[in-house]
Every structure is written in structure tokens, then in C-alpha cells.
Design a protein around this motif. Structure first.
Motif, short mmCIF file in Angstrom:
data_model
loop_
_atom_site.label_atom_id
_atom_site.label_comp_id
_atom_site.label_asym_id
_atom_site.label_seq_id
_atom_site.Cartn_x
_atom_site.Cartn_y
_atom_site.Cartn_z
N GLU A 1 0.78 -1.36 -0.22
CA GLU A 1 -0.06 -0.07 0.17
C GLU A 1 0.95 1.18 -0.13
OE1 GLU A 1 -3.65 0.69 0.60
OE2 GLU A 1 -3.94 -1.17 -0.43
N VAL A 2 2.03 1.21 0.44
CA VAL A 2 2.96 2.45 0.58
C VAL A 2 4.23 2.22 -0.33
CG1 VAL A 2 2.43 2.87 3.12
CG2 VAL A 2 4.37 1.36 2.57
N LEU A 3 4.04 1.36 -1.35
CA LEU A 3 5.06 1.31 -2.23
C LEU A 3 5.63 2.38 -3.01
CD1 LEU A 3 7.34 -0.39 -3.47
CD2 LEU A 3 5.61 -1.36 -5.09
N ALA A 4 4.56 3.14 -3.69
CA ALA A 4 4.60 4.10 -4.70
C ALA A 4 5.16 5.39 -3.90
CB ALA A 4 3.23 4.30 -5.29
N GLN A 5 4.45 5.41 -2.60
CA GLN A 5 4.80 6.87 -1.93
C GLN A 5 6.15 6.58 -1.35
OE1 GLN A 5 2.06 7.40 1.37
NE2 GLN A 5 3.78 8.39 2.50
N GLU A 6 6.60 5.57 -0.66
CA GLU A 6 8.01 5.38 -0.16
C GLU A 6 9.04 5.31 -1.21
OE1 GLU A 6 8.79 5.53 2.80
OE2 GLU A 6 7.05 6.12 3.37
N LEU A 7 8.63 4.68 -2.36
CA LEU A 7 9.70 4.62 -3.58
C LEU A 7 10.06 5.85 -4.08
CD1 LEU A 7 11.54 2.56 -5.13
CD2 LEU A 7 9.37 2.16 -6.48
N GLN A 8 9.12 6.59 -4.12
CA GLN A 8 9.24 7.88 -4.78
C GLN A 8 9.94 8.94 -3.58
OE1 GLN A 8 8.12 9.10 -7.78
NE2 GLN A 8 9.53 10.84 -7.17
N GLU B 1 18.54 8.06 -3.40
CA GLU B 1 18.87 7.10 -2.76
C GLU B 1 18.67 5.76 -3.62
OE1 GLU B 1 17.74 6.06 1.40
OE2 GLU B 1 17.05 8.31 1.34
N ILE B 2 17.94 5.90 -4.59
CA ILE B 2 17.67 4.57 -5.66
C ILE B 2 18.60 4.72 -6.82
CG2 ILE B 2 15.94 3.68 -7.17
CD1 ILE B 2 15.48 3.19 -4.03
N SER B 3 19.33 3.78 -7.36
CA SER B 3 20.00 3.73 -8.34
C SER B 3 19.41 3.04 -9.58
CB SER B 3 21.34 2.81 -8.18
OG SER B 3 21.00 1.40 -7.69
N SER B 4 18.34 2.05 -9.37
CA SER B 4 17.59 1.69 -10.53
C SER B 4 16.26 1.01 -9.88
CB SER B 4 18.55 0.53 -11.18
OG SER B 4 18.64 -0.66 -10.24
N VAL B 5 15.37 1.11 -10.78
CA VAL B 5 13.95 0.41 -10.46
C VAL B 5 13.79 -0.71 -11.30
CG1 VAL B 5 11.35 1.05 -10.37
CG2 VAL B 5 13.11 2.58 -9.61
N ALA C 1 13.80 -2.52 -6.52
CA ALA C 1 14.79 -1.37 -6.57
C ALA C 1 15.99 -1.76 -5.90
CB ALA C 1 14.01 -0.24 -6.11
N SER C 2 17.04 -1.13 -6.65
CA SER C 2 18.45 -1.19 -5.72
C SER C 2 18.82 0.12 -5.47
CB SER C 2 19.33 -1.61 -6.88
OG SER C 2 19.02 -2.99 -7.40
#
Length: 783
Positions: A526-533, A540-544, A595-596
């Protein structure tokens, strides 16, 4: 230990106190066959209290200290059809029964005098369900010398103790028929326990000191228990039958400074109208390090725990009785550890409460009614601190409540048909900093189960449950099982049941980062989109991963579980069972990479897998080799696979199309033979147990061997979305355990030596498995 001084004084006072002298009744009589001849050696048991005896040479029996009430008396013996007789006993009354039993030419060759006791907390007969059932008795637990629940269950056929991602080393969960621990419901006296903070239910937090027996149902049991019982259920039955004042004190001490101390006391009062039990357990361990790369700290964390349990019963009238149960447990754990150059301190404090009040009514018509309120609360407080900077890396406060009200009713007709039904509602709340604050859910349910003896050879058990969840709507889960005897030695069994499971709070709302080792982050669906953004905005994200494209809202999981097999008793001393199972699961929830991070850590979330099959076969047997020696063995073959992966490999789609060989640095076309299955599942598991009892000298010895075949740990080379031959596996291993016990002083005193993991096997990918453990135990019973 300060708890124990006051508790010991209380127990001593309780056991030697003289209570009011309201006189109890007495039940006696004779048992004869159809021709009027006396029948010796049959079991006569009061179902409601568990009191019982066996008939003498003239068919006579006497059961003393029977409190006033309406009862069902069960009569069973070799060569005779089981019979249930209704009777009433008043205060100070002696009731005499003349019972006639009918010969059963199709009866099995052996019957236990210890018939199944009535459970005052639940009218459902857990040992009479469509799916296969295993029962672990108090005697078996004592013989093994086990201290915690996980130690008992890991030695049972088809059960594996595992840790899931995000669970951590303190979460020692149970895997059954290839399902992770979140699919097996853990119950205490028929009521669900809570505290799945990170998915697994930590079995190591439960002492076995107060357990009378453990009932294990293998296969979809949602018909009886609802969500979380898709794989089955484990019911912990606590101490219940109390007929005299007595007490027990015991202590075990050994490797890793393990201390396991117990005090128990029980007594009837008011002339048997009431009874009370109280017990306490103190347990501590210094922990153990199974990882050679961990320079400081333990993989089995050090901790100390205290558990207090109690039960009270009082007969209000000949019809009604009240039962109260309560359990409180606390655990404290501090582990200083070092991964590389970063010393950390992981501190945990947790509390666990279970309590219930039950009104039991046994009417003269034979109707039994149970009304119950149950509450459980679990909480923990955990901090992970960088000891160099004193910065708190992670902090989590977690509290979960479950309120449950339920009414059950049961009635039997002519010893041929028993109908049990119930209805209720439960409300659950969870406040967790990892889940973004307070959450709640509510569901209502109604169910029924019928047990019908069609003929002397054939019986049927069927059930139906309706449940309405405030988030996932309504569900209907039926089940059906049949037993058929062929002659006196062979019984065929088959069952089909449906299961369902709603996504839990963790799968929906978790936001968790593990800083240990390489580290990882787990985000709820449920919180994936919000936290990944948020992580992307922070750089902090190099690749999705392309997996993010399929991250739709989680659906409830549903399954159909099939079971078929037989029991075969070719000799009185030899018995074995074979059972095949097939679980067809739709919308199976599993974690996957999304993601990485720029620091090399991986980010995971939860997805529905369209179709998963978990299938296999279990074989087990018992052989009484000679007087005193029993040999038992079990084996499970398991195939746990994602059908979507198989279809993708066949179609040559995407990452699934190739396998990378790191030895030759080449790729090749993948085949279905390359796919091992879901991770953390062993294809082969087996156990052998030898138990020897020499009654004249009061000596008991056990030797147990448990084998778990290799299982996939993680992808190690190029990511292709499935476990292939070049990934990382935990190799197959054997664990050897033994115990010897000697009774002294007319069985008042006993001493025991316990050796677990004799060969000192350990592996870095098995952080929860302690090395060789040697314990000395002393037990004294005063009565």
C-alpha cells in the motif's frame, strides 16, 4: 528470579490450604456385553472433566470426586463399539450405571485407555477434522527435554523452522506443507495468538512448561479458524484436568548458560466444585553465534523471559460452570554485534497477554453450549543503535490487540452424528511505527461442522464457514473428509477443503530497513509508490525493477487443499500412515525485488503470484520392537513451485528465458528442470525417533535424528527471477538429539540429561540453529 520467591510461597500456601468441605459425588457401575457377560479392561471416561478409569475383571468401575453436574460418559474398548451415556450427579450422590456395549467385528486391534479429553475452552474436536492431525502429548515433550515450542515442532514430520525476510533472528517461524509461517494459525486453547510483528510468529517465545498436548492440523483449516489457517493450525492445549492438590518444581541448566526453571501448583477446592492452577517459567540464554563472519554478537540472540500462567474453574450449578484462563509473558534481549567496522546494539523488550472467560452449559437434553470472551495483547519496543555515534538506526514500537467474542453449540445424536456450530466477531488493532501509525480491521464469522458415522465402516466430517471482512468482503470456505475401513487393518482417508487469507498489516504497510550486513529495505504494497518516490527524491535509488509495473493492490489469497492416504496396521505392534497433499493457491503473496539503492542495498515489496502449487507426500510409522522400545519415523517429499515461473520458462519470456553459468561466464536457454522451486523450501525432510522405557527401574531414553534436505537461500548470480542450479543453497544436514531420564523416590524425583545437536552442526545461513547444547535437569513433584 525475584518472581520465583513470592510465587513459591504462594504455591506452597495454595497446595496445603484446607478448602470448604462441600461433598463431591461418586460414579460407579458395571459394563457388560450383549450376553450379559462382564467386560474387563474397557475405558470409562467422563468427557467433560477427563476423569476416567478402566473396568476390572468383573466389569466394575468407580470414579470418585465427581462434582455435581450433567455429564457424558464415554465407554470404549478393544472389540467393542464406542458408546456415550448421559447421566447426572448431585452433591454427595452415588450414581450407579449399568452399561451394555455392542461387539464391533471391524474394530482396530488397539485402543488407548487415555481417551481424548474434553476441552472446556472449545467444543470443536481438533482431533476430528477433515485434514490429517498429529498430536504431541505431554509425555513426549517431557521425554524430549524440550524447553520452547520451536524445539518441539522442528522434530515433527513435515514441519520446518524458518526465518522469513524482514523477520530477523528473533522470529523463529513454522513452515508447513511448503507454506510460510504466516499461513499457519497458532492457537492457545482454541483461540488465536497475535504478535506477527515481521511476518513470522516467533515460536521461541512460548514455553512448553504448561502444555498438556499440542494438536497439529495439516492442510487448509479456514473452515474452522478463518484467515491465517490456509496451511493448517497448531493448537496449544494448556493444563486442564485437576483432581488433587499437587505441585512441581524443576530446573534445567547447561550450555550457553541456559536456565529453564518451572514452578507449578494446582488444587481442587469447595469439595471439587472448583479448581485452580498456577505455573511460572523463567528462561534465559546467553545466545549463540552460528556465523563465522560475525566478529561480535550472536545470531541466536541472548534473552531472558518470564511466563506466568493460570487457570480457574468453578461449577455454578449442575448445568453451568465458569472457566478462566490467563497467560502473561515478557522477554528482554540485548545483543551487541559488529558487521564490518560498525558496532551496533539491538535491544528488544516485549510483553504478551492472553486471557479468556468461558461459560460452559451442559444441558440434560445433551446440548452443550459455550459462551466466551477472549482478549490478547502483544507489544514490543525495539531499538538498533550505532554504538560509535550513539545514533538510533531503527526504532520500532509495536502494539497489537485482538478482542474476540464467540458462542459455540454442540449436540450428538445416537452416537452416530455430532453437530458443532459457532458464531462470533473479532476486532483487531495494531499501532506500529513501521506501519505509519494505528491500523484496525474487523471480521464476523459463522461456521458449522458435522461428524456423521454413516456405517460401522464409514464416517464423514464436513464443515462450512462464512466470514465477512471489513476490507476484503465476504468469503465462504467449505470442507469435506471421509474415512472408510477395509477389514480390521486398513483405513482409507480423503479430504478436500478450501482456504483463504487476507493480506496482513506487514504486507500492506511495512516500511522497514535492516542495517545489518548488506542490509535491505521492505516496503508494504500500500505504501510502495509513496515510499519509493521518497527514496528517489532523496537520491537513494540507483535503479528500479520492472516488477514495479505489476504492483497492483494486493488481493486475498485463496486455495483448494486436497488430501488422500491410508492408515495400515498389519500387526498389533506395527502401524504406518501415508498421506498425499496438493495445495492449489491463487493470488499467492510473495516478496520480490523492486529497486536497488545507491549503497548496494536491495528494496523489496509484496506481490500476488497468480498461481502456486504446493504438493507432496508424507509417510510415517510406529513399531513397538519389543517391550519398552518404540521406533518411529517420518518422511516428507515436497514440491513448491510458482506456476507462472514454469510457464515463463517454457515460453522463453524475459529474464526467465536464460540461465547464467558463472563458471563458464556463458548464458544458455533455461528449462523447467533448472527451476528448483520457491526459496527456503526443502524437497526432502525426514526423522527417526527411538524411545526406550524400562519401567521397573524408572529409566527412559530417547535418540532422535532429523534431516532437512538442501533448500534455496537466494539468487547468487545474474538475476533471472527464479532459483537455478547456480544460485546459493543451504546444504542438506542432520541434527542428532538425545535424552536420558531416571525416576527416583517413587516417581517424586527425576533427573534428566539432554544433548541437542550432538554433532555441533551449524551454518552461517541458519542463524537460529544453536550449536551443541548439553543440559542437566532436576524435577520434583510433591503431592
Amino acid at each position: 528470579m525475584k518472581y520465583f520467591y513470592s510465587l513459591f510461597a504462594m504455591l506452597t500456601l495454595t497446595i496445603h490450604t484446607v478448602y470448604s468441605q462441600t461433598p463431591a459425588g461418586r460414579l460407579s457401575g458395571t459394563v457388560t456385553d450383549e450376553k450379559g457377560n462382564a467386560v474387563a479392561g474397557v475405558a470409562v471416561t467422563i468427557i467433560q472433566t477427563g476423569q476416567g478409569t478402566a473396568t476390572g475383571d468383573r466389569g466394575e468401575f468407580v470414579i470418585n470426586k465427581v462434582i455435581a453436574g450433567n455429564y457424558h460418559v464415554r465407554v470404549s474398548g478393544v472389540g467393542f463399539k464406542p458408546l456415550v451415556v448421559k447421566t447426572s450427579v448431585k452433591q454427595a450422590q452415588q450414581v450407579t450405571l449399568a452399561i451394555s456395549v455392542e461387539a464391533d467385528v471391524n474394530a482396530l486391534q488397539e485402543v488407548s485407555i487415555n481417551t481424548k479429553p474434553y476441552n472446556p475452552d472449545n467444543l470443536i474436536d481438533f482431533q476430528r477434522t477433515p485434514m490429517p492431525v498429529t498430536v504431541i502429548t505431554r509425555k513426549q515433550i517431557d521425554q524430549m527435554g524440550s524447553r520452547r515450542l520451536d524445539e518441539v515442532l522442528k522434530e515433527q514430520t513435515g514441519l520446518a523452522i524458518v526465518s522469513d525476510i524482514g523477520a530477523g533472528p528473533r522470529a523463529v517461524g513454522l513452515q508447513m506443507q511448503g507454506f510460510d509461517s504466516g499461513y499457519t494459525m497458532i492457537l492457545i486453547d482454541g483461540q488465536p495468538m497475535t504478535g506477527r510483528n515481521s511476518g513470522n510468529f516467533d515460536l521461541s517465545r512460548i514455553t512448553v512448561a504448561n502444555i498438556e498436548r499440542i494438536e497439529i492440523i495439516k492442510g487448509a483449516s479456514s473452515c474452522l479458524f478463518g484467515s491465517e489457517a490456509m496451511a493448517g493450525a497448531v493448537n496449544i492445549v494448556t493444563r486442564q484436568r485437576i483432581s488433587q492438590s499437587q505441585g512441581m518444581a524443576s530446573v534445567r541448566y547447561g550450555s550457553f548458560n541456559v536456565v529453564d526453571a518451572n514452578l507449578e501448583g494446582e488444587t481442587p477446592f469447595a469439595g471439587g466444585r472448583g479448581s485452580g492452577y498456577i505455573g511460572a517459567n523463567y528462561y534465559r540464554t546467553d545466545g549463540f553465534n552460528a556465523n563465522p563472519y560475525l566478529t561480535e554478537g550472536k545470531t541466536v540472540y541472548p534473552y531472558s523471559s518470564f511466563t506466568l500462567q493460570g487457570r480457574g474453574r468453578y461449577s455454578l450449578s449442575e448445568t453451568n460452570s465458569l472457566n478462566f484462563t490467563g497467560r502473561f509473558a515478557s522477554r528482554e534481549s540485548v545483543n551487541d554485534k559488529s558487521f564490518g567496522t560498525t558496532p551496533q546494539r539491538d535491544a528488544l523488550s516485549e510483553d504478551d497477554l492472553n486471557a479468556s472467560a468461558v461459560l460452559n452449559s451442559n444441558l440434560k437434553s445433551g446440548l452443550r453450549l459455550k459462551t466466551q470472551y477472549y482478549i490478547t495483547r502483544y507489544s514490543n519496543r525495539q531499538n538498533n543503535t550505532d554504538l560509535t555515534s550513539t545514533q538510533i538506526l531503527t526504532a520500532n514500537n509495536f502494539t497489537q490487540y485482538l478482542h474476540r467474542g464467540e458462542v459455540q453449540v454442540s449436540r450428538s445424536w445416537h452416537n452416530a452424528f455430532t453437530l458443532t456450530g459457532g458464531a462470533g466477531t473479532q476486532y483487531e488493532t495494531m499501532d506500529n511505527t513501521l506501519y505509519g501509525g494505528s491500523r484496525n480491521q474487523q471480521n464476523s464469522f459463522a461456521y458449522s461442522q458435522g461428524d456423521w458415522r454413516l456405517t460401522d465402516r464409514t464416517s464423514v466430517v464436513g464443515g462450512l464457514r462464512f466470514e465477512h471482512h471489513n476490507r476484503y468482503g465476504s468469503s465462504l470456505t467449505p470442507s469435506l473428509g471421509i474415512d472408510h475401513k477395509i477389514g480390521s487393518t486398513l483405513t482409507l482417508k480423503a479430504a478436500v477443503a478450501s482456504g483463504f487469507k487476507t493480506p496482513d498489516f506487514r504486507q500492506l504497510y511495512m516500511v522497514f530497513t535492516n542495517f545489518a550486513g548488506g542490509g535491505y529495505t521492505v516496503l508494504g504494497n500500500e505504501v510502495l509508490a509513496q515510499e519509493l518516490q521518497r527514496l528517489q527524491d532523496n537520491g537513494e535509488i540507483s535503479s528500479v525493477s520492472p516488477n514495479v509495473q505489476r504492483a497492483g493492490p494486493l488481493k486475498a489469497e485463496r486455495s483448494i487443499s486436497y488430501s488422500a492416504g491410508f492408515n495400515y496396521t498389519p500387526l498389533k505392534a506395527l502401524n504406518f500412515q501415508v498421506n498425499g497433499f496438493y495445495n492449489d493457491v491463487n493470488n499467492f503473496i510473495n516478496y520480490d525485488l523492486v529497486a536497488s539503492k545507491t549503497n548496494g542495498q536491495q528494496v523489496y515489496s509484496y506481490f500476488n503470484i497468480k498461481k502456486v502449487t504446493l504438493k507432496g507426500v508424507e509417510v510415517s510409522g510406529n513399531f513397538n520392537a519389543f517391550r519398552g522400545l518404540t521406533i518411529s519415523a517420518g518422511y516428507q517429499l515436497l514440491y513448491a513451485r510458482d506456476q507462472g515461473v514454469i510457464d515463463s520458462i517454457k515460453a522463453g519470456e524475459g529474464l526467465y528465458a536464460t540461465v547464467h553459468n558463472p563458471e563458464t561466464a556463458t548464458d544458455r536457454r533455461s528449462t523447467t528442470a533448472d527451476y528448483f522451486g520457491l526459496n527456503n523450501r526443502s524437497r526432502h525432510m525426514a526423522n527417526v525417533r527411538l524411545v526406550y522405557e524400562y519401567e521397573p527401574k524408572g529409566v527412559t531414553g530417547t535418540f532422535r535424528v532429523n534431516y532437512r534436505g538442501k533448500y534455496g537461500f537466494m539468487e547468487a548470480n545474474r538475476n533471472n527471477g527464479f532459483l537455478d542450479p547456480y544460485d546459493t543453497y543451504v546444504p542438506g544436514y542432520f541434527l542428532l538429539n538425545a535424552s536420558v531420564q531416571k525416576s527416583l523416590m517413587q516417581k517424586h524425583l527425576s533427573v534428566q540429561v539432554i544433548v541437542d545437536n550432538i554433532m555441533n552442526y551449524r551454518h552461517e545461513y541458519m542463524p537460529a540453529n544453536s550449536g551443541r547444547t548439553v543440559l542437566l535437569g532436576i524435577n520434583y513433584r510433591f503431592f
